[in-house]
Scaffold this motif. Sequence first.
Motif, PDB file in Angstrom:
ATOM      1  N   VAL A   1      -3.511  -2.548 -11.896  1.00  0.00           N
ATOM      2  CA  VAL A   1      -2.947  -3.876 -12.164  1.00  0.00           C
ATOM      3  C   VAL A   1      -1.643  -4.060 -11.392  1.00  0.00           C
ATOM      4  O   VAL A   1      -1.379  -5.128 -10.818  1.00  0.00           O
ATOM      5  CB  VAL A   1      -2.724  -4.072 -13.676  1.00  0.00           C
ATOM      6  CG1 VAL A   1      -1.922  -5.332 -13.937  1.00  0.00           C
ATOM      7  CG2 VAL A   1      -4.058  -4.150 -14.400  1.00  0.00           C
ATOM      8  N   LEU A   2      -0.832  -3.003 -11.326  1.00  0.00           N
ATOM      9  CA  LEU A   2       0.398  -3.075 -10.528  1.00  0.00           C
ATOM     10  C   LEU A   2       0.067  -3.390  -9.076  1.00  0.00           C
ATOM     11  O   LEU A   2       0.700  -4.238  -8.447  1.00  0.00           O
ATOM     12  CB  LEU A   2       1.155  -1.745 -10.602  1.00  0.00           C
ATOM     13  CG  LEU A   2       2.058  -1.538 -11.811  1.00  0.00           C
ATOM     14  CD1 LEU A   2       2.732  -0.184 -11.737  1.00  0.00           C
ATOM     15  CD2 LEU A   2       3.099  -2.643 -11.862  1.00  0.00           C
ATOM     16  N   LEU A   3      -0.962  -2.687  -8.557  1.00  0.00           N
ATOM     17  CA  LEU A   3      -1.386  -2.928  -7.177  1.00  0.00           C
ATOM     18  C   LEU A   3      -1.815  -4.370  -6.978  1.00  0.00           C
ATOM     19  O   LEU A   3      -1.430  -5.024  -6.009  1.00  0.00           O
ATOM     20  CB  LEU A   3      -2.554  -2.008  -6.822  1.00  0.00           C
ATOM     21  CG  LEU A   3      -2.187  -0.632  -6.288  1.00  0.00           C
ATOM     22  CD1 LEU A   3      -3.446   0.128  -5.915  1.00  0.00           C
ATOM     23  CD2 LEU A   3      -1.276  -0.786  -5.083  1.00  0.00           C
ATOM     24  N   SER A   4      -2.614  -4.876  -7.925  1.00  0.00           N
ATOM     25  CA  SER A   4      -3.117  -6.237  -7.716  1.00  0.00           C
ATOM     26  C   SER A   4      -1.989  -7.247  -7.855  1.00  0.00           C
ATOM     27  O   SER A   4      -1.990  -8.287  -7.205  1.00  0.00           O
ATOM     28  CB  SER A   4      -4.280  -6.551  -8.659  1.00  0.00           C
ATOM     29  OG  SER A   4      -3.878  -6.400  -9.984  1.00  0.00           O
ATOM     30  N   ASN A   5      -0.995  -6.927  -8.660  1.00  0.00           N
ATOM     31  CA  ASN A   5       0.166  -7.798  -8.743  1.00  0.00           C
ATOM     32  C   ASN A   5       0.925  -7.802  -7.421  1.00  0.00           C
ATOM     33  O   ASN A   5       1.374  -8.835  -6.925  1.00  0.00           O
ATOM     34  CB  ASN A   5       1.093  -7.339  -9.862  1.00  0.00           C
ATOM     35  CG  ASN A   5       2.301  -8.240  -9.987  1.00  0.00           C
ATOM     36  OD1 ASN A   5       2.146  -9.436 -10.168  1.00  0.00           O
ATOM     37  ND2 ASN A   5       3.485  -7.671  -9.853  1.00  0.00           N
ATOM     38  N   TRP A   6       0.990  -6.613  -6.821  1.00  0.00           N
ATOM     39  CA  TRP A   6       1.651  -6.507  -5.530  1.00  0.00           C
ATOM     40  C   TRP A   6       0.891  -7.343  -4.499  1.00  0.00           C
ATOM     41  O   TRP A   6       1.477  -8.065  -3.706  1.00  0.00           O
ATOM     42  CB  TRP A   6       1.696  -5.028  -5.135  1.00  0.00           C
ATOM     43  CG  TRP A   6       2.305  -4.785  -3.802  1.00  0.00           C
ATOM     44  CD1 TRP A   6       3.634  -4.724  -3.515  1.00  0.00           C
ATOM     45  CD2 TRP A   6       1.606  -4.591  -2.583  1.00  0.00           C
ATOM     46  NE1 TRP A   6       3.809  -4.495  -2.184  1.00  0.00           N
ATOM     47  CE2 TRP A   6       2.578  -4.406  -1.584  1.00  0.00           C
ATOM     48  CE3 TRP A   6       0.254  -4.554  -2.229  1.00  0.00           C
ATOM     49  CZ2 TRP A   6       2.253  -4.181  -0.257  1.00  0.00           C
ATOM     50  CZ3 TRP A   6      -0.068  -4.320  -0.898  1.00  0.00           C
ATOM     51  CH2 TRP A   6       0.920  -4.140   0.074  1.00  0.00           C
ATOM     52  N   GLY A   7      -0.446  -7.250  -4.567  1.00  0.00           N
ATOM     53  CA  GLY A   7      -1.269  -8.041  -3.660  1.00  0.00           C
ATOM     54  C   GLY A   7      -1.044  -9.529  -3.859  1.00  0.00           C
ATOM     55  O   GLY A   7      -0.946 -10.298  -2.901  1.00  0.00           O
ATOM     56  N   LEU A   8      -0.913  -9.921  -5.093  1.00  0.00           N
ATOM     57  CA  LEU A   8      -0.710 -11.333  -5.422  1.00  0.00           C
ATOM     58  C   LEU A   8       0.609 -11.839  -4.853  1.00  0.00           C
ATOM     59  O   LEU A   8       0.679 -12.918  -4.254  1.00  0.00           O
ATOM     60  CB  LEU A   8      -0.725 -11.483  -6.942  1.00  0.00           C
ATOM     61  CG  LEU A   8      -0.960 -12.866  -7.498  1.00  0.00           C
ATOM     62  CD1 LEU A   8      -2.354 -13.332  -7.131  1.00  0.00           C
ATOM     63  CD2 LEU A   8      -0.794 -12.833  -9.005  1.00  0.00           C
TER      64      LEU A   8
ATOM     65  N   TYR B   1       2.188 -10.556  -2.384  1.00  0.00           N
ATOM     66  CA  TYR B   1       2.040 -10.546  -0.929  1.00  0.00           C
ATOM     67  C   TYR B   1       1.438 -11.866  -0.470  1.00  0.00           C
ATOM     68  O   TYR B   1       1.931 -12.505   0.459  1.00  0.00           O
ATOM     69  CB  TYR B   1       1.137  -9.373  -0.547  1.00  0.00           C
ATOM     70  CG  TYR B   1       0.880  -9.225   0.929  1.00  0.00           C
ATOM     71  CD1 TYR B   1       1.740  -8.471   1.730  1.00  0.00           C
ATOM     72  CD2 TYR B   1      -0.231  -9.808   1.513  1.00  0.00           C
ATOM     73  CE1 TYR B   1       1.504  -8.328   3.074  1.00  0.00           C
ATOM     74  CE2 TYR B   1      -0.477  -9.670   2.864  1.00  0.00           C
ATOM     75  CZ  TYR B   1       0.402  -8.923   3.654  1.00  0.00           C
ATOM     76  OH  TYR B   1       0.163  -8.786   4.989  1.00  0.00           O
ATOM     77  N   LEU B   2       0.385 -12.289  -1.193  1.00  0.00           N
ATOM     78  CA  LEU B   2      -0.270 -13.553  -0.880  1.00  0.00           C
ATOM     79  C   LEU B   2       0.685 -14.729  -1.039  1.00  0.00           C
ATOM     80  O   LEU B   2       0.782 -15.605  -0.189  1.00  0.00           O
ATOM     81  CB  LEU B   2      -1.472 -13.768  -1.793  1.00  0.00           C
ATOM     82  CG  LEU B   2      -2.811 -13.241  -1.305  1.00  0.00           C
ATOM     83  CD1 LEU B   2      -3.889 -13.602  -2.309  1.00  0.00           C
ATOM     84  CD2 LEU B   2      -3.143 -13.835   0.062  1.00  0.00           C
TER      85      LEU B   2
ATOM     86  N   VAL C   1       1.160 -17.494   1.719  1.00  0.00           N
ATOM     87  CA  VAL C   1       0.356 -18.712   1.605  1.00  0.00           C
ATOM     88  C   VAL C   1       1.142 -19.766   0.836  1.00  0.00           C
ATOM     89  O   VAL C   1       1.530 -19.560  -0.314  1.00  0.00           O
ATOM     90  CB  VAL C   1      -0.978 -18.414   0.896  1.00  0.00           C
ATOM     91  CG1 VAL C   1      -1.812 -19.675   0.775  1.00  0.00           C
ATOM     92  CG2 VAL C   1      -1.735 -17.322   1.635  1.00  0.00           C
ATOM     93  N   GLN C   2       1.384 -20.880   1.552  1.00  0.00           N
ATOM     94  CA  GLN C   2       2.237 -21.931   0.995  1.00  0.00           C
ATOM     95  C   GLN C   2       1.732 -22.412  -0.374  1.00  0.00           C
ATOM     96  O   GLN C   2       2.485 -22.552  -1.327  1.00  0.00           O
ATOM     97  CB  GLN C   2       2.277 -23.110   1.990  1.00  0.00           C
ATOM     98  CG  GLN C   2       3.211 -24.230   1.606  1.00  0.00           C
ATOM     99  CD  GLN C   2       4.661 -23.763   1.597  1.00  0.00           C
ATOM    100  OE1 GLN C   2       5.065 -22.925   2.382  1.00  0.00           O
ATOM    101  NE2 GLN C   2       5.451 -24.328   0.672  1.00  0.00           N
ATOM    102  N   ALA C   3       0.409 -22.594  -0.459  1.00  0.00           N
ATOM    103  CA  ALA C   3      -0.152 -23.189  -1.661  1.00  0.00           C
ATOM    104  C   ALA C   3       0.034 -22.304  -2.886  1.00  0.00           C
ATOM    105  O   ALA C   3      -0.057 -22.764  -4.022  1.00  0.00           O
ATOM    106  CB  ALA C   3      -1.642 -23.476  -1.460  1.00  0.00           C
ATOM    107  N   LEU C   4       0.245 -20.994  -2.640  1.00  0.00           N
ATOM    108  CA  LEU C   4       0.375 -20.078  -3.780  1.00  0.00           C
ATOM    109  C   LEU C   4       1.818 -19.631  -3.974  1.00  0.00           C
ATOM    110  O   LEU C   4       2.082 -18.627  -4.628  1.00  0.00           O
ATOM    111  CB  LEU C   4      -0.519 -18.851  -3.559  1.00  0.00           C
ATOM    112  CG  LEU C   4      -2.023 -19.140  -3.516  1.00  0.00           C
ATOM    113  CD1 LEU C   4      -2.786 -17.873  -3.137  1.00  0.00           C
ATOM    114  CD2 LEU C   4      -2.498 -19.660  -4.850  1.00  0.00           C
TER     115      LEU C   4
END
Lengths: 292, 294
Positions: B238-245, B247-248, B252-255
Amino acid sequence: MIRFDGVNKTYKGGSPALKDISLDIQKGEFVFLVGSSGSGKTTFLKLILREEKPDQGTIYVAGRDIGALSSWKVPHLRRNLGCVFQDFRLLPNKTVAENVAFALEVIGRPRHIITTQVAQVLDLVGLGQKSTRMPDELSGGEQQRVAVARAFVNRPLVLLADEPTGNLDPTTSQGIMSLLDRINRTGTTVVMATHDVGIVDSMRRRVIELDRGTLVRDQARGVYGLGDEMHTSTSGLPAVPLADAFREFADAKERDRTDKKAGYPVKEPAHTETKPSVVSRSYSVKARRGNR
Amino acid sequence: MGLSAEYVAKETFTNLWRNRLMALAAVLTVAVSLSLVGTALLLRQAVNRQIGAVANNVNLQIFVNPGAANSELTYIRQEIKATPQIESCTYLNSEASYNQAKQLLKGQKTVLSVLSPATVPTDFRCQLHNPNQAATVGALFSAGIPGIYKVTWPGQSIHVMEQVTGVLQLILLIVAIALMVSSLVLILNAIRMAIFARRREVSVMKLVGATNWFIRIPFMAEGLVQGLLGSLVAVGIVLLSNWGLSYLSDRVQALAQATVPSGDLIVTEIIVVLIGLVVGVAGSSAAVRRFLDV
């Protein structure tokens, strides 16, 4: 110490294992429980342990109705009962001392008490030198001594033994019996289910005989099979393992035959002491088969 | 009853080690399932924040016909003032609108060539006191006021976004629940094997009068540890996916707003660990109940 009061027990779908058993075993007594396989000996012991519950009747151990015991108190009942079995039931991955210590560990005794008590009881059973051996390095008799040590290490009020000599040769059996006798003389009540004629006959203790769940004999200084006159003819014979198998098909017809031939008074018993012994009966069967 | 922590720990870990393959399977399934649960929770929080951010900036956009008359604009201004739900509005005149269009449509030369300050609709960007009223206010303006080209409010796009992520979350949760059930069964089975492997010891324990809980607790602790280990792996994922999020959202402007603050992240991780513990305890106590008759 142990009292059965009108105890009935029937296993699901089977014939009754015990029928209306009432008896009293005093503190410090040594009792043999005899009878052929399926006569209810093991059920008798299981009822005392409360591994089974009677369908009817009450069982008292040390004055307490064990049927009324809530299930979480059963372990405390069992701490007062030592148990020995035909197949020893030692833990193969623990040493002799660890096996005995295990009985104290799981009831939460402190370590220093465990150490001293284990050493004491191993000395008592004569295995003080072998405490670090594994069970499979010991002879059958020695293994059974370890089992007795484990059963006795907590100084139970009662020692229950279910055919403790069933797997042992006569000499080794004698050793186990003198050990049980010694334990009995410390005031521990001993109830021993057995098939071993020689042992019962030589010890001359109280004998309780069961036959298909019924109490057929309760004799103060009894022998395995009959009264004294029969005793002379069977004493010293080793136990016959086949006896039970033969008994099945020997039963009714054979009884008539033996009765006529032997000529001792068997009139479907007013009292059971006169009943022909299992051993003599099955021997006659064996002989008959041999003659064919 | 003299059940020492040392005894339980010793028993638990020797059992785990003896049965390590089963334990590994159980732990990994717990980990995968809880990672999905955790990710679904994270996603939900991120989407909520993104939606909140959009909603906070502009609640209502009123586009005015290109080249609308000044009288029309004044009338619209009056109407806006007269509407109590609207907190404030900014007007982007044709020049500013054209600049923004140039920026948004950068690279699309053909589209840009037909646009000019005169053909770009200008717009009012309004904040409402309560963003939820956007639809009502929007309806008010889109009907019958001269000079208004159209009225939009982010409610529509948010609705689509919510639907998409809602479906996504539902799928994640269904998969996670299926995996959770299978991890429960795996833990149950692992404990059952452990009980079977130790049946002799258990029978001796019963014989010499060990209490029921003394016999049960090491097995239940084993299940608990499996659940815990699984959930710890899931915490990492979950920590990794939060990091990925994040990063996105950096790129990415929309996010841009789709990050999860550390407080929420910690809450998510705690939920993940708790679910892991519950699954472990539930699986092992079912096994103990079922297969360990004491």
